[in-house]
Every structure is written in C-alpha cells, then in structure tokens.
Design an enzyme around this catalytic site. Structure first.
Site, PDB file in Angstrom:
ATOM      1  N   ARG A 171       0.833  -1.206   0.000  1.00  0.00           N
ATOM      2  CA  ARG A 171       0.000   0.000   0.000  1.00  0.00           C
ATOM      3  C   ARG A 171       0.868   1.257   0.000  1.00  0.00           C
ATOM      4  NH1 ARG A 171      -5.276   0.142   1.945  1.00  0.00           N
ATOM      5  NH2 ARG A 171      -4.883   1.974   3.216  1.00  0.00           N
ATOM      6  N   ARG A 175       9.691   6.498  -2.601  1.00  0.00           N
ATOM      7  CA  ARG A 175       9.904   7.466  -3.684  1.00  0.00           C
ATOM      8  C   ARG A 175      11.345   7.968  -3.690  1.00  0.00           C
ATOM      9  NH1 ARG A 175       4.890  10.276  -2.237  1.00  0.00           N
ATOM     10  NH2 ARG A 175       3.182   9.086  -3.158  1.00  0.00           N
ATOM     11  N   ARG A 246      -8.811  -6.441  13.583  1.00  0.00           N
ATOM     12  CA  ARG A 246      -8.191  -5.510  14.522  1.00  0.00           C
ATOM     13  C   ARG A 246      -9.210  -4.417  14.821  1.00  0.00           C
ATOM     14  NH1 ARG A 246      -4.082  -7.267  17.183  1.00  0.00           N
ATOM     15  NH2 ARG A 246      -3.078  -5.227  17.409  1.00  0.00           N
ATOM     16  N   ARG A 276      -0.442   6.125  15.992  1.00  0.00           N
ATOM     17  CA  ARG A 276      -0.374   7.469  15.392  1.00  0.00           C
ATOM     18  C   ARG A 276      -1.272   8.429  16.161  1.00  0.00           C
ATOM     19  NH1 ARG A 276      -3.642   6.202   9.655  1.00  0.00           N
ATOM     20  NH2 ARG A 276      -5.475   5.362  10.667  1.00  0.00           N
ATOM     21  N   GLU A 299      -4.156   6.752  18.738  1.00  0.00           N
ATOM     22  CA  GLU A 299      -4.799   5.567  18.176  1.00  0.00           C
ATOM     23  C   GLU A 299      -4.077   4.305  18.655  1.00  0.00           C
ATOM     24  OE1 GLU A 299      -5.769   6.520  14.112  1.00  0.00           O
ATOM     25  OE2 GLU A 299      -5.597   4.413  13.582  1.00  0.00           O
ATOM     26  N   TYR A 347      -9.874  -5.455   3.092  1.00  0.00           N
ATOM     27  CA  TYR A 347      -9.323  -4.157   3.486  1.00  0.00           C
ATOM     28  C   TYR A 347      -9.527  -3.217   2.299  1.00  0.00           C
ATOM     29  CZ  TYR A 347      -5.260  -1.432   5.434  1.00  0.00           C
ATOM     30  OH  TYR A 347      -4.409  -0.488   5.964  1.00  0.00           O
ATOM     31  N   ASP A 349     -10.432   0.639   0.674  1.00  0.00           N
ATOM     32  CA  ASP A 349     -10.572   2.079   0.864  1.00  0.00           C
ATOM     33  C   ASP A 349     -11.941   2.527   0.352  1.00  0.00           C
ATOM     34  OD1 ASP A 349      -8.187   2.759   2.104  1.00  0.00           O
ATOM     35  OD2 ASP A 349      -7.085   2.787   0.215  1.00  0.00           O
TER      36      ASP A 349
HETATM   37  P1  FAD Z   1     -18.998   0.293   6.742  1.00  0.00           P
HETATM   38  O1  FAD Z   1     -18.708   1.731   6.599  1.00  0.00           O
HETATM   39  O2  FAD Z   1     -18.308  -0.455   7.820  1.00  0.00           O
HETATM   40  O3  FAD Z   1     -20.581   0.153   6.934  1.00  0.00           O
HETATM   41  C1  FAD Z   1     -21.207  -1.043   7.343  1.00  0.00           C
HETATM   42  C2  FAD Z   1     -22.387  -0.674   8.221  1.00  0.00           C
HETATM   43  O4  FAD Z   1     -23.169  -1.853   8.457  1.00  0.00           O
HETATM   44  C3  FAD Z   1     -22.005  -0.161   9.605  1.00  0.00           C
HETATM   45  O5  FAD Z   1     -22.531   1.142   9.803  1.00  0.00           O
HETATM   46  C4  FAD Z   1     -22.619  -1.152  10.575  1.00  0.00           C
HETATM   47  O6  FAD Z   1     -23.170  -0.544  11.741  1.00  0.00           O
HETATM   48  C5  FAD Z   1     -23.726  -1.768   9.745  1.00  0.00           C
HETATM   49  N1  FAD Z   1     -24.081  -3.142  10.169  1.00  0.00           N
HETATM   50  C6  FAD Z   1     -23.244  -4.198  10.218  1.00  0.00           C
HETATM   51  N2  FAD Z   1     -23.930  -5.310  10.602  1.00  0.00           N
HETATM   52  C7  FAD Z   1     -25.214  -4.929  10.788  1.00  0.00           C
HETATM   53  C8  FAD Z   1     -26.383  -5.620  11.168  1.00  0.00           C
HETATM   54  N3  FAD Z   1     -26.387  -6.952  11.392  1.00  0.00           N
HETATM   55  N4  FAD Z   1     -27.549  -4.919  11.276  1.00  0.00           N
HETATM   56  C9  FAD Z   1     -27.567  -3.573  11.018  1.00  0.00           C
HETATM   57  N5  FAD Z   1     -26.492  -2.877  10.641  1.00  0.00           N
HETATM   58  C10 FAD Z   1     -25.319  -3.543  10.515  1.00  0.00           C
HETATM   59  N6  FAD Z   1     -10.646   4.698   3.300  1.00  0.00           N
HETATM   60  C11 FAD Z   1     -10.169   5.706   2.528  1.00  0.00           C
HETATM   61  O7  FAD Z   1     -10.490   5.750   1.342  1.00  0.00           O
HETATM   62  N7  FAD Z   1      -9.365   6.682   3.060  1.00  0.00           N
HETATM   63  C12 FAD Z   1      -8.986   6.692   4.369  1.00  0.00           C
HETATM   64  O8  FAD Z   1      -8.255   7.582   4.804  1.00  0.00           O
HETATM   65  C13 FAD Z   1      -9.471   5.647   5.196  1.00  0.00           C
HETATM   66  N8  FAD Z   1      -9.133   5.613   6.490  1.00  0.00           N
HETATM   67  C14 FAD Z   1      -9.566   4.578   7.260  1.00  0.00           C
HETATM   68  C15 FAD Z   1      -9.173   4.578   8.591  1.00  0.00           C
HETATM   69  C16 FAD Z   1      -9.566   3.534   9.397  1.00  0.00           C
HETATM   70  C17 FAD Z   1      -9.134   3.541  10.838  1.00  0.00           C
HETATM   71  C18 FAD Z   1     -10.342   2.473   8.863  1.00  0.00           C
HETATM   72  C19 FAD Z   1     -10.722   1.306   9.712  1.00  0.00           C
HETATM   73  C20 FAD Z   1     -10.785   2.499   7.552  1.00  0.00           C
HETATM   74  C21 FAD Z   1     -10.387   3.549   6.728  1.00  0.00           C
HETATM   75  N9  FAD Z   1     -10.804   3.629   5.411  1.00  0.00           N
HETATM   76  C22 FAD Z   1     -10.324   4.641   4.617  1.00  0.00           C
HETATM   77  C23 FAD Z   1     -11.732   2.614   4.824  1.00  0.00           C
HETATM   78  C24 FAD Z   1     -13.233   3.008   4.918  1.00  0.00           C
HETATM   79  O9  FAD Z   1     -13.604   3.171   6.270  1.00  0.00           O
HETATM   80  C25 FAD Z   1     -14.069   1.882   4.260  1.00  0.00           C
HETATM   81  O10 FAD Z   1     -13.694   1.724   2.933  1.00  0.00           O
HETATM   82  C26 FAD Z   1     -15.589   2.153   4.276  1.00  0.00           C
HETATM   83  O11 FAD Z   1     -16.047   2.536   5.531  1.00  0.00           O
HETATM   84  C27 FAD Z   1     -16.330   0.882   3.869  1.00  0.00           C
HETATM   85  O12 FAD Z   1     -17.714   1.133   3.712  1.00  0.00           O
HETATM   86  P2  FAD Z   1     -18.770  -0.037   3.860  1.00  0.00           P
HETATM   87  O13 FAD Z   1     -20.105   0.551   3.543  1.00  0.00           O
HETATM   88  O14 FAD Z   1     -18.351  -1.233   3.088  1.00  0.00           O
HETATM   89  O15 FAD Z   1     -18.687  -0.492   5.395  1.00  0.00           O
HETATM   90  N1  UDP Z   2       3.125   1.070   8.209  1.00  0.00           N
HETATM   91  C1  UDP Z   2       4.283   1.103   8.977  1.00  0.00           C
HETATM   92  N2  UDP Z   2       4.751   2.305   9.433  1.00  0.00           N
HETATM   93  C2  UDP Z   2       4.106   3.466   9.183  1.00  0.00           C
HETATM   94  C3  UDP Z   2       2.937   3.436   8.405  1.00  0.00           C
HETATM   95  C4  UDP Z   2       2.470   2.225   7.940  1.00  0.00           C
HETATM   96  O1  UDP Z   2       4.867   0.065   9.257  1.00  0.00           O
HETATM   97  O2  UDP Z   2       4.569   4.519   9.658  1.00  0.00           O
HETATM   98  C5  UDP Z   2       2.641  -0.244   7.723  1.00  0.00           C
HETATM   99  C6  UDP Z   2       1.599  -0.844   8.678  1.00  0.00           C
HETATM  100  O3  UDP Z   2       1.776  -2.240   8.708  1.00  0.00           O
HETATM  101  C7  UDP Z   2       0.283  -0.475   8.016  1.00  0.00           C
HETATM  102  C8  UDP Z   2       0.656  -0.557   6.526  1.00  0.00           C
HETATM  103  O4  UDP Z   2       2.021  -0.106   6.469  1.00  0.00           O
HETATM  104  O5  UDP Z   2      -0.749  -1.376   8.340  1.00  0.00           O
HETATM  105  C9  UDP Z   2      -0.225   0.261   5.604  1.00  0.00           C
HETATM  106  O6  UDP Z   2      -0.159   1.610   6.024  1.00  0.00           O
HETATM  107  P1  UDP Z   2      -1.386   2.612   5.842  1.00  0.00           P
HETATM  108  O7  UDP Z   2      -0.934   3.955   6.292  1.00  0.00           O
HETATM  109  O8  UDP Z   2      -1.929   2.456   4.480  1.00  0.00           O
HETATM  110  O9  UDP Z   2      -2.423   2.042   6.914  1.00  0.00           O
HETATM  111  P2  UDP Z   2      -3.921   2.554   7.268  1.00  0.00           P
HETATM  112  O10 UDP Z   2      -4.006   4.005   6.962  1.00  0.00           O
HETATM  113  O11 UDP Z   2      -4.813   1.724   6.445  1.00  0.00           O
HETATM  114  O12 UDP Z   2      -4.009   2.274   8.721  1.00  0.00           O
END
Ligand code: FAD
Ligand code: UDP
Length: 382
Positions: A171, A175, A246, A276, A299, A347, A349
């Site tokens: 991911r 550079r 996780r 972070r 976090e 996983y 985005d």
């Molecule tokens: P979700 O958003 O998880 O929606 C699923 C929904 O289903 C939830 O609201 C849940 O309550 C509901 N649900 C589940 N089971 C039931 C049930 N049985 N009954 C009723 N409701 C239910 N993506 C990016 O592009 N950029 C980022 O910077 C980025 N940062 C992230 C940071 C973190 C910490 C994490 C974990 C993810 C990040 N993502 C990011 C990814 C992004 O969150 C996901 O791609 C997106 O939320 C997925 O959408 P979804 O609709 O598939 O699932």
């Molecule tokens: N990672 C790392 N050091 C950093 C940032 C990321 O080792 O400072 C690793 C870590 O295993 C992470 C992966 O690279 O899960 C992908 O990073 P990204 O920032 O895409 O993670 P996310 O934003 O999805 O948490």
C-alpha cells in the site's frame, strides 16, 4: 418488490439509491444511530472541529468515475496527507522519500544515487517476497525497515511482520524524489462538511425508508432480496467461528492552540504504545484558523473482541480456510447479496467500495431488467 439493505455506509447507501432510482421500495437499516458507517463525521461539540469518529478518512482515488460520483454530493476541498513519523528521537517524512533517506542516513543523495544506495542496502537474497518483512527488507533494507515499519506494524497488527502478507506494505510507495504526498492517486481531498452529509444526500429519496438503531437480527419482515454489508460471519451466526479483526481505541485530548502542527504523526517505535496521533483541525485547512482549541486522538490497535467495532480484517495467508467456508456457504444462499468491507471481509478504501458498489449497481439493473437471479457476490471475494 421490496428490498432490504443492511448497513448505511457507502456500500449500502449506493445500492439503496440505485434501487430507489429504478422505482423499487427499499428499507435501509443500520444498527448504529447514524448514517455513513465507518466514514461517519461530526463536529466536536466543545471545539467545533470536524472529527472522523472511526479514524481519519482522506478521500483519494485514481478512478475519475469515482471522483465524479463523490463530487456530485459534496464540495471536496483540496487536502494532501503529508504524514510525519517519529522514530529514533527524530521526525521524518513519510512515505519513505528522498528527504527521509537523506535525513535518516545523513546524506545528500540525488534520485539515481539514492536508488543505488538502497539497492545496496536491500536484501538481495529475497527474490520473491512473501511476508511483510521480506517485502520491506528487499525494498529498503534492514535499517529503514527497523526504523519505520517493524515496530509500527507489530503494534498495528499485533504480530510479527514475518507472519503478515507482503500486500500490506505494498500500500505504501518508496519514492526517489521529494514528493511526500502519502498517496499517489491523482484525485485527493476531504469533503467540506465531512462524509455523513454525502451519505444523507445519497439516501435522500422517497423510495428509501431509513431505520437507524435497527439490527438485521431484530427485523421480522419478508423481503424479495437483502443486500447485506455487515460482517459475513455474523450473518451465519459465527457457525465456523469468528473471522478476526483488529479494532482501534481512540484516546481523545482537547487543549488550547496547536498540539503537533500536522494532521497525522506516526510513532514507529514499539516503545510508544499508540500507532499514530491525528489532530483534526489540520484535516480542514480551509477553516483551521478559526478554532482556538484543538482536538487530537491517540490511536491504539488491538485484536477485536465480540462487541468491538471491526476495523481491519486480518487476512493471513495461512488462515483463509474459515473465510473460505463462509464464502462457500454464502454461495448456496438465495435472496441475499454480500457487499462491502465487512460483507466480503476485505481491506478496502472508500474509493474501492464506491467503485465496486457502482459496478454492482450496473449488474443489478441488468439482472432486474432481464429477470435474472441477483448474484450472492458481485465480485470474487477471495
Ligand atoms: P462500513 O462503513 O463499515 O458500513 C457497514 C455498516 O453496516 C455499519 O454502519 C454497521 O453498523 C452496519 N451493520 C453491520 N452489521 C449490521 C447488522 N447486522 N444490522 C444492522 N447494521 C449492521 N478509506 C479511505 O479511502 N481513506 C482513508 O483515509 C481511510 N481511512 C480509514 C481509517 C480507518 C481507521 C479504517 C478502519 C478504515 C479507513 N478507510 C479509509 C476505509 C473506509 O472506512 C471503508 O472503505 C468504508 O467505511 C467501507 O464502507 P462499507 O459501507 O463497506 O462499510
Ligand atoms: N506502516 C508502517 N509504518 C508506518 C505506516 C504504515 O509500518 O509509519 C505499515 C503498517 O503495517 C500499516 C501498513 O504499512 O498497516 C499500511 O499503512 P497505511 O498507512 O496504508 O495504513 P492505514 O491508513 O490503512 O491504517
């Protein structure tokens, strides 16, 4: 016909809207008390700063179709994620770029020289890297791996990088210029009023009934078809055991002024317990200076227990049997489709979720028009 969409994140919202647009009645439910799933945003009542409840979300994509889609629903403000990293008592820039390399090694290398330099550092015995560690050692060598990746990854995933797939590291780019943009996508930004108003607009339609605080398990109604974006193992009452995730704990802090001077600082060493720190007013540079206070979150990552929010699916190469069993079981079901991050245990985005949902909508329209069975999976979930 009556449809149920379970989950009001991007996946569920886009499907619900498509069905509504072609005249179908849809019940959209979510057990949370808000729309937008894990992309939910709200203003912190004390400081007024926009906070991303489930962790920082930066929109980035290489797909113009996805960019155009999201731009219909919000003003996307320019935002470039320039992550800083603290390790061995100093601050560096990420992803690893020419400045990181030169500062870390105390050199003044130009791009070609840095490439050669890292080639020398890289472990040449690894020709086909399988694990995260092998991938890192073959790309950047031992010193950078240990400074930036080893400790952070052990904290983030709770296991040694030798056990994790190389795909996790892929991911991140390395550079050989001074570009410190965390992402390489041509389209990047953050919606001016956060993500939740986008979902509100997508699902605002007379054919969509929305029920929040409503779990699928609590429903006692018949539907012609269900689109399920919740966890696939939960749908089958964990028949084969739980798929591992996780989860994250966010520790909130508020203070006057500034805290860290940047949106995200990663703490790459294992001795710092969090991975972070995100300081939210830096995610909204267009309004940052109007806030006198600041809000930031440390976090912490750990294995999800039964009632924890599921954040990152742990897709270990040698632990795919359980998932495989759920996928096989799902394929035998009728009247249901599994979508999204939880429904397919991947996983993904936001842009990937939007892209897949838009593609699923196109397939769905054809199925309904030709009276064909709606597929259980619109993609190959393995
Ligand atoms: P979700 O958003 O998880 O929606 C699923 C929904 O289903 C939830 O609201 C849940 O309550 C509901 N649900 C589940 N089971 C039931 C049930 N049985 N009954 C009723 N409701 C239910 N993506 C990016 O592009 N950029 C980022 O910077 C980025 N940062 C992230 C940071 C973190 C910490 C994490 C974990 C993810 C990040 N993502 C990011 C990814 C992004 O969150 C996901 O791609 C997106 O939320 C997925 O959408 P979804 O609709 O598939 O699932
Ligand atoms: N990672 C790392 N050091 C950093 C940032 C990321 O080792 O400072 C690793 C870590 O295993 C992470 C992966 O690279 O899960 C992908 O990073 P990204 O920032 O895409 O993670 P996310 O934003 O999805 O948490």
């Amino acid at each position: 016909m009556r449809y149920c969409v379970v989950g009001a994140g991007f996946s569920g919202a886009i499907i619900a809207r498509q069905l509504a647009d072609i005249g179908q009645k849809v019940l959209l439910i979510d057990e949370r008390q808000h729309l937008a799933g894990n992309c939910h945003t709200e203003r912190d009542p004390e400081t007024g700063i926009m906070v991303h409840t489930y962790g920082p979300h930066i929109f980035h994509t290489k797909h113009k179709e996805v960019w155009d889609y999201i731009n219909q629903y919000a003003k996307i403000q320019p935002f470039i994620n320039r992550v800083k990293a603290q390790t061995q008592g100093r601050i560096y820039t990420l992803p690893i770029n020419l400045l990181t390399i030169n500062q870390f090694f105390g050199t003044c290398l130009r791009p070609d020289e840095a490439k050669e330099f890292l080639k020398e550092k890289a472990d040449k015995t690894i020709t086909n890297p399988k694990s995260f560690e092998e991938q890192a050692l073959s790309m950047v060598g031992k010193e950078l791996y240990e400074a930036f990746f080893k400790g952070y990854t052990r904290k983030q995933w709770g296991m040694d990088p030798t056990e994790l797939p190389s795909s996790i590291l892929k991911r991140l780019p390395v550079r050989f210029d001074y570009d410190d943009n965390y992402y390489s996508d041509p389209y990047q930004g953050i919606p001016e009023e956060g993500y939740t108003p986008i979902i509100e607009k997508i699902v605002h339609h007379p054919n969509i009934e929305i029920r929040l605080n409503c779990s699928f398990e609590s429903l006692n109604e018949e539907f012609d078809h269900v689109f399920y974006t919740g966890p696939i193992d939960r749908y089958f009452q964990f028949k084969f055991g739980r798929l591992e995730y996780r989860t994250l704990d966010f520790v909130k802090n508020v203070r006057d002024g500034d805290y860290q001077g940047n949106a995200v600082i990663n703490y790459c060493e294992e001795k710092v317990p969090y991975t972070r720190v995100s300081e939210y007013k830096y995610f909204t540079p267009w309004e940052k200076d109007k806030f006198t206070k600041t809000i930031y979150f440390e976090e912490y990552s750990r294995l999800a227990k039964e009632n924890d929010t599921q954040y990152y699916p742990i897709r270990l190469v040698n632990k795919m049997d359980k998932l495989q069993k759920y996928l096989e079981l799902a394929k035998q079901e009728k009247g249901i489709s599994f979508l999204g991050r939880l429904g397919t245990y991947r996983y993904l985005d936001m842009d990937a979720v939007i892209k897949e949902s838009l593609e699923a909508c196109r397939d769905l329209v054809v199925c309904l028009k030709d009276k064909k069975t709606i597929p259980v999976f619109f993609i190959d979930a393995v």
